[in-house]
Design a protein around this motif. Structure first.
Motif, PDB file in Angstrom:
ATOM      1  N   PRO A 108      26.617  -2.585  -5.092  1.00 50.72           N
ATOM      2  CA  PRO A 108      26.876  -0.787  -4.608  1.00 50.72           C
ATOM      3  C   PRO A 108      28.070  -1.020  -3.593  1.00 50.72           C
ATOM      4  CG  PRO A 108      24.739  -1.700  -4.048  1.00 50.72           C
ATOM      5  CD  PRO A 108      25.294  -2.728  -4.691  1.00 50.72           C
ATOM      6  N   ASN A 109      29.147  -0.070  -3.481  1.00 51.83           N
ATOM      7  CA  ASN A 109      29.794  -0.001  -2.228  1.00 51.83           C
ATOM      8  C   ASN A 109      29.169   0.960  -1.284  1.00 51.83           C
ATOM      9  OD1 ASN A 109      30.195   2.675  -3.183  1.00 51.83           O
ATOM     10  ND2 ASN A 109      32.450   2.663  -3.272  1.00 51.83           N
ATOM     11  N   VAL A 110      30.161   1.214  -0.401  1.00 50.00           N
ATOM     12  CA  VAL A 110      29.476   2.107   0.660  1.00 50.00           C
ATOM     13  C   VAL A 110      28.762   3.505   0.299  1.00 50.00           C
ATOM     14  CG1 VAL A 110      31.701   3.193   1.416  1.00 50.00           C
ATOM     15  CG2 VAL A 110      29.952   2.965   3.179  1.00 50.00           C
ATOM     16  N   ILE A 111      29.050   4.189  -0.853  1.00 47.05           N
ATOM     17  CA  ILE A 111      28.575   5.186  -1.267  1.00 47.05           C
ATOM     18  C   ILE A 111      27.254   5.064  -2.081  1.00 47.05           C
ATOM     19  CG2 ILE A 111      28.768   7.100  -3.060  1.00 47.05           C
ATOM     20  CD1 ILE A 111      30.600   7.586  -0.634  1.00 47.05           C
ATOM     21  N   MET A 112      27.286   3.799  -2.861  1.00 44.56           N
ATOM     22  CA  MET A 112      25.948   3.514  -3.479  1.00 44.56           C
ATOM     23  C   MET A 112      25.031   2.868  -2.789  1.00 44.56           C
ATOM     24  SD  MET A 112      26.269   5.001  -6.780  1.00 44.56           S
ATOM     25  CE  MET A 112      25.343   3.908  -7.753  1.00 44.56           C
ATOM     26  N   ARG A 113      25.502   2.196  -1.807  1.00 40.21           N
ATOM     27  CA  ARG A 113      24.364   1.344  -1.010  1.00 40.21           C
ATOM     28  C   ARG A 113      23.140   1.948  -0.516  1.00 40.21           C
ATOM     29  NH1 ARG A 113      21.934  -0.227   2.848  1.00 40.21           N
ATOM     30  NH2 ARG A 113      22.527   1.561   4.245  1.00 40.21           N
ATOM     31  N   PRO A 114      23.545   3.134   0.184  1.00 32.89           N
ATOM     32  CA  PRO A 114      22.533   3.901   0.535  1.00 32.89           C
ATOM     33  C   PRO A 114      21.414   4.434  -0.454  1.00 32.89           C
ATOM     34  CG  PRO A 114      24.434   4.700   1.593  1.00 32.89           C
ATOM     35  CD  PRO A 114      24.873   3.686   0.631  1.00 32.89           C
ATOM     36  N   LEU A 115      21.878   4.667  -1.668  1.00 35.34           N
ATOM     37  CA  LEU A 115      20.852   4.964  -2.703  1.00 35.34           C
ATOM     38  C   LEU A 115      20.224   3.668  -3.163  1.00 35.34           C
ATOM     39  CD1 LEU A 115      20.130   7.129  -4.682  1.00 35.34           C
ATOM     40  CD2 LEU A 115      21.981   6.080  -6.394  1.00 35.34           C
ATOM     41  N   PHE A 116      20.821   2.692  -3.241  1.00 35.29           N
ATOM     42  CA  PHE A 116      20.164   1.430  -3.627  1.00 35.29           C
ATOM     43  C   PHE A 116      18.769   1.177  -2.601  1.00 35.29           C
ATOM     44  CE2 PHE A 116      20.573  -3.312  -3.679  1.00 35.29           C
ATOM     45  CZ  PHE A 116      19.579  -3.542  -4.610  1.00 35.29           C
ATOM     46  N   GLN A 117      19.326   1.374  -1.473  1.00 38.47           N
ATOM     47  CA  GLN A 117      18.438   1.068  -0.370  1.00 38.47           C
ATOM     48  C   GLN A 117      16.910   1.995  -0.470  1.00 38.47           C
ATOM     49  OE1 GLN A 117      19.655   1.318   3.965  1.00 38.47           O
ATOM     50  NE2 GLN A 117      18.198   3.064   4.089  1.00 38.47           N
ATOM     51  N   GLU A 118      17.387   3.373  -0.840  1.00 37.50           N
ATOM     52  CA  GLU A 118      16.305   4.430  -0.934  1.00 37.50           C
ATOM     53  C   GLU A 118      15.552   4.289  -2.125  1.00 37.50           C
ATOM     54  OE1 GLU A 118      15.372   6.171   1.917  1.00 37.50           O
ATOM     55  OE2 GLU A 118      16.827   4.993   2.833  1.00 37.50           O
ATOM     56  N   VAL A 119      15.887   3.829  -3.159  1.00 40.62           N
ATOM     57  CA  VAL A 119      15.462   3.597  -4.481  1.00 40.62           C
ATOM     58  C   VAL A 119      14.433   2.219  -4.280  1.00 40.62           C
ATOM     59  CG1 VAL A 119      15.448   2.638  -6.814  1.00 40.62           C
ATOM     60  CG2 VAL A 119      17.098   4.370  -5.782  1.00 40.62           C
ATOM     61  N   ILE A 120      14.557   1.141  -3.461  1.00 42.82           N
ATOM     62  CA  ILE A 120      13.872   0.236  -3.573  1.00 42.82           C
ATOM     63  C   ILE A 120      12.896   0.072  -2.516  1.00 42.82           C
ATOM     64  CG2 ILE A 120      15.546  -1.347  -4.982  1.00 42.82           C
ATOM     65  CD1 ILE A 120      16.102  -2.835  -2.389  1.00 42.82           C
ATOM     66  N   LEU A 121      13.183   0.810  -1.328  1.00 42.42           N
ATOM     67  CA  LEU A 121      12.536   0.961  -0.326  1.00 42.42           C
ATOM     68  C   LEU A 121      11.652   2.237  -0.197  1.00 42.42           C
ATOM     69  CD1 LEU A 121      14.786  -0.191   2.685  1.00 42.42           C
ATOM     70  CD2 LEU A 121      12.957  -1.656   1.634  1.00 42.42           C
ATOM     71  N   GLY A 127       0.922  -1.156   0.096  1.00 44.70           N
ATOM     72  CA  GLY A 127      -0.057   0.087  -0.069  1.00 44.70           C
ATOM     73  C   GLY A 127       0.789   1.175  -0.065  1.00 44.70           C
ATOM     74  N   SER A 128       0.251   2.264  -0.609  1.00 45.65           N
ATOM     75  CA  SER A 128       1.191   3.686  -0.928  1.00 45.65           C
ATOM     76  C   SER A 128       1.101   4.283   0.409  1.00 45.65           C
ATOM     77  CB  SER A 128       0.422   4.538  -2.011  1.00 45.65           C
ATOM     78  OG  SER A 128      -0.747   4.869  -1.525  1.00 45.65           O
ATOM     79  N   ASN A 129       0.267   3.936   1.477  1.00 48.07           N
ATOM     80  CA  ASN A 129       0.415   4.565   2.819  1.00 48.07           C
ATOM     81  C   ASN A 129       1.444   3.805   3.789  1.00 48.07           C
ATOM     82  OD1 ASN A 129      -1.248   2.484   3.195  1.00 48.07           O
ATOM     83  ND2 ASN A 129      -2.222   3.342   4.619  1.00 48.07           N
ATOM     84  N   THR A 130       2.184   3.000   3.073  1.00 50.33           N
ATOM     85  CA  THR A 130       3.065   2.266   4.152  1.00 50.33           C
ATOM     86  C   THR A 130       4.588   2.781   3.893  1.00 50.33           C
ATOM     87  OG1 THR A 130       1.698   0.652   4.388  1.00 50.33           O
ATOM     88  CG2 THR A 130       3.947   0.069   4.833  1.00 50.33           C
ATOM     89  N   PHE A 131       5.341   2.895   4.830  1.00 51.46           N
ATOM     90  CA  PHE A 131       6.663   3.401   4.831  1.00 51.46           C
ATOM     91  C   PHE A 131       7.648   2.606   5.745  1.00 51.46           C
ATOM     92  CE2 PHE A 131       3.966   6.911   3.649  1.00 51.46           C
ATOM     93  CZ  PHE A 131       4.513   7.344   2.433  1.00 51.46           C
ATOM     94  N   THR A 132       8.811   2.437   5.478  1.00 51.08           N
ATOM     95  CA  THR A 132       9.680   1.696   6.057  1.00 51.08           C
ATOM     96  C   THR A 132      10.668   2.728   7.148  1.00 51.08           C
ATOM     97  OG1 THR A 132      11.445   1.985   4.563  1.00 51.08           O
ATOM     98  CG2 THR A 132       9.825   0.170   4.537  1.00 51.08           C
ATOM     99  N   ILE A 133      11.315   2.029   8.228  1.00 49.09           N
ATOM    100  CA  ILE A 133      12.301   2.700   9.036  1.00 49.09           C
ATOM    101  C   ILE A 133      13.499   1.692   8.918  1.00 49.09           C
ATOM    102  CG2 ILE A 133      12.909   3.519  10.957  1.00 49.09           C
ATOM    103  CD1 ILE A 133      10.975   5.168   9.874  1.00 49.09           C
ATOM    104  N   THR A 134      14.479   1.885   8.508  1.00 55.34           N
ATOM    105  CA  THR A 134      15.651   0.996   8.308  1.00 55.34           C
ATOM    106  C   THR A 134      16.871   1.129   9.060  1.00 55.34           C
ATOM    107  OG1 THR A 134      14.747   1.043   5.689  1.00 55.34           O
ATOM    108  CG2 THR A 134      16.796  -0.077   6.400  1.00 55.34           C
ATOM    109  N   THR A 135      17.201  -0.139   9.365  1.00 51.53           N
ATOM    110  CA  THR A 135      18.596   0.003   9.874  1.00 51.53           C
ATOM    111  C   THR A 135      19.420  -1.166   9.178  1.00 51.53           C
ATOM    112  OG1 THR A 135      20.141  -0.308  11.800  1.00 51.53           O
ATOM    113  CG2 THR A 135      18.368  -1.786  11.667  1.00 51.53           C
TER     114      THR A 135
END
Length: 529
Positions: free
Chosen positions: A322-335, A86-94
């Motif tokens: 992705p390395n340490v620079i690109m991994r955060p972007l990968f995370q924010e694109v898919i989540l 659902g579009s009203n669901t969001f994540t908090i990630t560690t």
């Protein structure tokens, strides 16, 4: 018991950059999107809602359903996975490495901070759903960082060779380590629970990713935690446009370099490479290097033309990591993610990335420093009381602690500040007299003041030293207590495995931590067990 509260700043264990970030210093505000307060999440929700590609939700849910197939999954976790549609669901990630048997205690604190924040957000914003995500760092290849854990001062190390992504690493050979660890645990009820947890995770699963998922699910599944392994072809297919731009334009290198200039007065956490992607296979994870229009895989003979590497990306996106620079972007694109929770070092490198996120038009998440915790037994608290020590004393450097205890214990004042102040006033009168006579007399008076002040300081040091000898037993009890709470003169949470406390506290341990931690507060939590 000591009742003082230790802020992150006063703990002495946070870097100047983190202290200034937590204080919301104006010079850093351009490096993050919104500071993590409950009220600021409203704007973050609306921004992410408008920026996130909801088509990625179906892929995300499909991957999670496959990864959870055959796993005993709690109703709450199943509900959270379903809600992600659902579009009203969001994540908090560690995110965290696949440390053997969870590694140090702060593995727990990261995940609990994440779980507790989703609860606070649901109470504040009931129209939305919030899912806690543990992003397993399955693609890391630094096995030496994760192949051990400490229990009662002993290090249990998994002696194995690994060159590729650790998540794909076979768990073969862990039975020998388990036998040694099991002997140390003993035969109590809690010890048997730990043995079962270890054996079911590591001896009943073929690779480290599946073993770690089982462990985290066993510990936190009843809290609705969703565990994601992003080393996946379908997820990486969603990331192809960004990986392609990285290969062709090296956008991250340019953007992050600009930001590091703003951070030049601090210790730079990571420096970008020209291409921040790895080539990955089961036994290989090596940097992609561009030389004379040829894409080479570092330390191998593999190389690709531009056309070849782009074709490989389209057909086999899972071969790009992705390395340490690109991994955060990968995370924010898919989540559909709102906030990343990490330790001080992690937040420091995230602060290098906002300019990069803006250049590729992806919403930058809020950044929250995870909870930090000191666990103390009732016996240790009573010792601190008896020694009249505060938590602030116990967090201080050991030399300062020794001086403080000596002064508390001494039957007379060791501090000669009163005498030094009287001396200063006496010399004020002499200086006034000297100024009315010969200028050379002023110098003589100054020299005498320095000499006598130094004499008092030396007497003070000798007095302190004598009292330290006299009260050596008391000082030993104080330093022993500090060494128990701060093993190897470091934070307990970075040294000790959770099993050491589970052995004594059993299934009450994690509920106690969950009820005690408050992710949006900036205090070092001190929990008595």
């Amino acid at each position: 018991m000591p009742t003082d509260c230790i802020s992150y700043k006063n703990s002495g264990y946070f870097s100047p950059l983190m202290n200034e970030y937590l204080a919301e210093k104006s010079n850093l505000q351009s490096l993050y999107n919104r500071f993590p307060t409950l009220e600021n999440f409203e704007g973050q929700i609306l921004e992410k809602q408008g920026n996130y590609n909801n088509a990625n939700r179906a892929t995300l849910v499909s991957v999670l359903e496959k990864q959870y197939s055959g796993i005993a999954t709690s109703h709450l976790t199943q509900q959270n996975i379903e809600a992600l549609k659902g579009s009203n669901t969001f994540t908090i990630t560690t995110g965290h490495q696949l440390n053997l048997f969870s590694g140090p205690l702060y593995f727990l604190y990261k995940i609990i901070s994440t779980i507790n924040l989703t609860k606070e957000l649901k109470a504040k914003y009931p129209a939305y759903n919030f899912v806690p995500i543990y992003w397993m760092a399955t693609e890391d290849h630094d096995f030496a960082e994760i192949n051990y854990f400490s229990f009662k001062g002993k290090k249990f190390r998994w002696n194995k060779e690994s060159n590729g992504p650790v998540g794909r690493l076979s768990t073969e050979g862990l039975s020998e380590l388990f036998e040694i660890y099991a002997q140390e645990l003993g035969s109590s009820t809690n010890a048997n629970t730990l043995k079962k947890l270890f054996s079911e995770a590591y001896l009943n699963h073929d690779n480290l990713a599946d073993a770690t998922r089982h462990l985290a699910n066993s510990l936190f599944g009843n809290q609705g935690l969703v565990i994601l392994d992003a080393d996946n072809q379908d997820l990486k297919r969603s990331f192809i446009p960004y990986a392609k731009e990285e290969l062709l334009q090296q956008t991250s290198h340019k953007a992050v370099l600009e930001t590091t200039q703003k951070l030049k007065d601090y210790n730079i956490q990571v420096n970008p490479r020209e291409i921040n992607l790895f080539y990955i296979e089961d036994q290989l994870r090596e940097r992609i290097v561009l030389e004379n229009d040829v894409y080479k895989i570092n330390n191998t003979k593999k190389e690709f033309s531009q056309e070849e590497i782009l074709r490989l990306l389209e057909n086999n996106p899972e071969m790009f990591s992705p390395n340490v620079i690109m991994r955060p972007l990968f995370q924010e694109v898919i989540l559909p993610n709102l906030c990343y929770i990490g330790g001080g070092g992690e937040i420091a490198y995230w602060l290098e990335l906002k300019n990069f996120f803006e250049s590729v038009k992806v919403t930058f998440p809020m950044l929250l420093v995870r909870n930090s915790v000191l666990l103390a037994t009732e016996k240790q608290v009573k010792k601190a009381d008896k020694l009249e020590l505060t938590w602030s004393d116990l967090f201080s450097k050991q030399a300062d602690l020794i001086n403080k205890v000596t002064k508390i214990t001494s039957e007379f004042p060791i501090d000669l500040t009163t005498q030094k102040e009287k001396l200063r006033k006496q010399f004020e009168t002499l200086f006034e007299l000297a100024r009315q006579t010969d200028k050379s007399f002023v110098g003589a008076v100054k020299a005498q003041e320095v000499k006598q002040t130094k004499g008092l300081e030396n007497l003070e040091k000798r007095l302190l030293k004598a009292q330290k000898r006299k009260y050596s037993d008391t000082l030993e009890r104080a330093t022993d207590l500090q060494n128990e709470l701060f093993p190897n003169k470091s934070l307990q949470e970075r040294q000790v495995n959770f099993s050491e406390y589970y052995l004594e506290n059993g299934p009450d341990l994690i509920p106690k931590l969950i009820s005690s931690l408050h992710p949006l507060e900036q205090n070092f939590e001190i929990i008595t067990l």
